[in-house]
Design a protein around this motif. Structure first.
Motif, PDB file in Angstrom:
ATOM      1  N   PRO A   1       0.823  -1.225   0.000  1.00  0.00           N
ATOM      2  CA  PRO A   1       0.000   0.000   0.000  1.00  0.00           C
ATOM      3  C   PRO A   1       0.852   1.269   0.000  1.00  0.00           C
ATOM      4  CG  PRO A   1      -0.084  -1.076   2.136  1.00  0.00           C
ATOM      5  CD  PRO A   1       0.577  -2.033   1.195  1.00  0.00           C
ATOM      6  N   TRP A   2       2.003   1.233   0.680  1.00  0.00           N
ATOM      7  CA  TRP A   2       2.916   2.391   0.696  1.00  0.00           C
ATOM      8  C   TRP A   2       3.351   2.732  -0.731  1.00  0.00           C
ATOM      9  CZ3 TRP A   2       7.939   3.523  -0.686  1.00  0.00           C
ATOM     10  CH2 TRP A   2       8.555   4.616  -0.054  1.00  0.00           C
TER      11      TRP A   2
ATOM     12  N   LEU B   1      -7.444   1.916  -4.920  1.00  0.00           N
ATOM     13  CA  LEU B   1      -6.423   2.100  -3.895  1.00  0.00           C
ATOM     14  C   LEU B   1      -6.954   1.742  -2.515  1.00  0.00           C
ATOM     15  CD1 LEU B   1      -3.582   3.032  -3.162  1.00  0.00           C
ATOM     16  CD2 LEU B   1      -4.457   5.373  -3.025  1.00  0.00           C
ATOM     17  N   VAL B   2      -8.184   2.129  -2.230  1.00  0.00           N
ATOM     18  CA  VAL B   2      -8.794   1.766  -0.942  1.00  0.00           C
ATOM     19  C   VAL B   2      -8.893   0.253  -0.818  1.00  0.00           C
ATOM     20  CG1 VAL B   2     -10.936   1.833   0.382  1.00  0.00           C
ATOM     21  CG2 VAL B   2     -10.046   3.927  -0.635  1.00  0.00           C
TER      22      VAL B   2
ATOM     23  N   LEU C   1      -7.171  -1.979   2.163  1.00  0.00           N
ATOM     24  CA  LEU C   1      -7.950  -2.893   3.001  1.00  0.00           C
ATOM     25  C   LEU C   1      -7.422  -4.324   2.889  1.00  0.00           C
ATOM     26  CD1 LEU C   1     -11.561  -1.571   2.302  1.00  0.00           C
ATOM     27  CD2 LEU C   1     -10.231  -1.295   4.409  1.00  0.00           C
ATOM     28  N   ALA C   2      -7.058  -4.736   1.671  1.00  0.00           N
ATOM     29  CA  ALA C   2      -6.534  -6.092   1.475  1.00  0.00           C
ATOM     30  C   ALA C   2      -5.202  -6.295   2.168  1.00  0.00           C
ATOM     31  CB  ALA C   2      -6.390  -6.375  -0.022  1.00  0.00           C
ATOM     32  N   SER C   3      -4.500  -5.213   2.475  1.00  0.00           N
ATOM     33  CA  SER C   3      -3.208  -5.307   3.158  1.00  0.00           C
ATOM     34  C   SER C   3      -3.357  -5.398   4.666  1.00  0.00           C
ATOM     35  CB  SER C   3      -2.343  -4.087   2.805  1.00  0.00           C
ATOM     36  OG  SER C   3      -2.132  -4.016   1.407  1.00  0.00           O
TER      37      SER C   3
ATOM     38  N   SER D   1      -8.476   8.800  10.764  1.00  0.00           N
ATOM     39  CA  SER D   1      -7.388   9.441  10.020  1.00  0.00           C
ATOM     40  C   SER D   1      -7.615   9.379   8.514  1.00  0.00           C
ATOM     41  CB  SER D   1      -6.046   8.796  10.363  1.00  0.00           C
ATOM     42  OG  SER D   1      -6.017   7.432   9.957  1.00  0.00           O
ATOM     43  N   TRP D   2      -8.462   8.455   8.059  1.00  0.00           N
ATOM     44  CA  TRP D   2      -8.735   8.360   6.632  1.00  0.00           C
ATOM     45  C   TRP D   2      -9.386   9.639   6.096  1.00  0.00           C
ATOM     46  CZ3 TRP D   2     -10.157   3.131   4.007  1.00  0.00           C
ATOM     47  CH2 TRP D   2      -9.217   2.155   4.394  1.00  0.00           C
TER      48      TRP D   2
END
Length: 306
Positions: A106-107, A165-166, A170-172, A179-180
């Motif tokens: 995700p990063w 991307l979301v 979430l999958a990660s 904070s989102w």
């Protein structure tokens, strides 16, 4: 016979105006030069009155952009995903960049999606005037509509990509949190920054058409210096302080950090966002937009001529 190219080459005045010079006629009837640059406040008003045109133009260009491709709008999402796969294989696996960063996938994806927004906004802004000469010469409207519309096109593409991307985040294993919500102001500031840069580059690109060929190399260098797929901070810890400061205030790195930490405060193993980042992000957005807008407006009457 008068001509459009020279508004003062009028036929001889008759009657009461027979003895007046062209300059006196202009003063008497309040004539103005066609296409002259309006004062800045009036220019802003004109631009605001065309806001519906800007949105319609941006939406039409976005739909037409992939009209010849079989997958159509799907390429808006597939393109950054394919970039993520390539960068992960090269920098994450082969160069072992993922070992120093938790939640590397995700990063990396956040960095790729955010920088692509910057990259495409700058590139399209650079070409916005030179690629629209037919429209500019046919219609009268504030020329700033064009780079702003092209930036909106890239924003629309980013918003579509954010859905994917979301899903990646979430999958990660990252769970949603308050904070989102910080993603919204971060993207808004980035959009303001991109608009300012696109306006400035639109004027440069209109005067120097070769700039469109040079920009991919400049943007690629900027990408490598911004920590899109590896941590800049860890690689320059022993470098001079001024280089570290330059890396800290790099606008691309700043906006990527904002979005990364908004999704997961511990995504970079630092567990906290440096306190200066939001202030730097606001400063970059305001400075880039104001200077870019004024810089573009200064040459308003020159676009499409010559």
């Amino acid at each position: 016979m008068s001509t459009l190219s020279d508004p003062l080459s009028l036929s001889a005045p008759r009657g009461a105006d027979a003895g007046l010079t062209p300059q006196q006629l202009v003063a008497k009837y309040g004539l103005t030069v066609s296409g002259a640059r309006p004062p800045l406040p009036k220019y802003v008003q004109q631009l605001w009155s065309r806001r519906h045109f800007i949105m319609s133009f941006a939406t039409a260009r976005l739909v037409a952009q992939y009209s010849t491709a079989k997958l159509g709008q799907v390429w808006q999402v597939v393109t950054p995903l394919l970039n993520c796969v390539v960068y992960f294989l090269v920098f994450g696996l082969i160069l072992s960049g993922s070992k120093s960063i938790g939640n590397y996938v995700p990063w990396l994806c956040i960095g790729v999606f955010i920088f692509q927004f910057i990259q495409t906004a700058v590139q399209s802004g650079t070409r916005s005037i030179s690629d629209s000469l037919g429209l500019i010469r046919a219609l009268h409207f504030p020329r700033a509509c064009l780079p702003i519309a092209f930036t909106i096109i890239q924003l629309q593409q980013l918003l579509i990509s954010m859905v994917v991307l979301v899903g990646i985040v979430l999958a990660s294993g990252i769970t949603p949190g308050l904070s989102w919500l910080l993603v919204i102001p971060a993207i808004a500031l980035l959009c303001l920054f991109n608009t300012g840069i696109a306006l400035a580059m639109a004027r440069v690109g209109a005067k120097t058409t070769d700039m469109a060929q040079l920009m991919p190399f400049i943007l690629r260098t900027w990408m490598y210096l911004s920590g899109v797929f590896y941590s800049i901070e860890r690689n320059i810890e022993t470098w001079p302080k001024w280089i570290q400061l330059a890396a800290d205030v790099n606008p691309a790195a700043v906006y990527m950090d904002l979005v990364r930490f908004a999704f997961d405060p511990s995504i970079d193993n630092r567990h906290s966002l440096p306190p200066h980042v939001w202030a730097v992000a606001v400063a970059w957005a305001l400075v880039a937009f104001v200077l870019g807008f004024v810089f573009f407006w200064k040459a308003e009457e020159e676009y499409g001529r010559g």
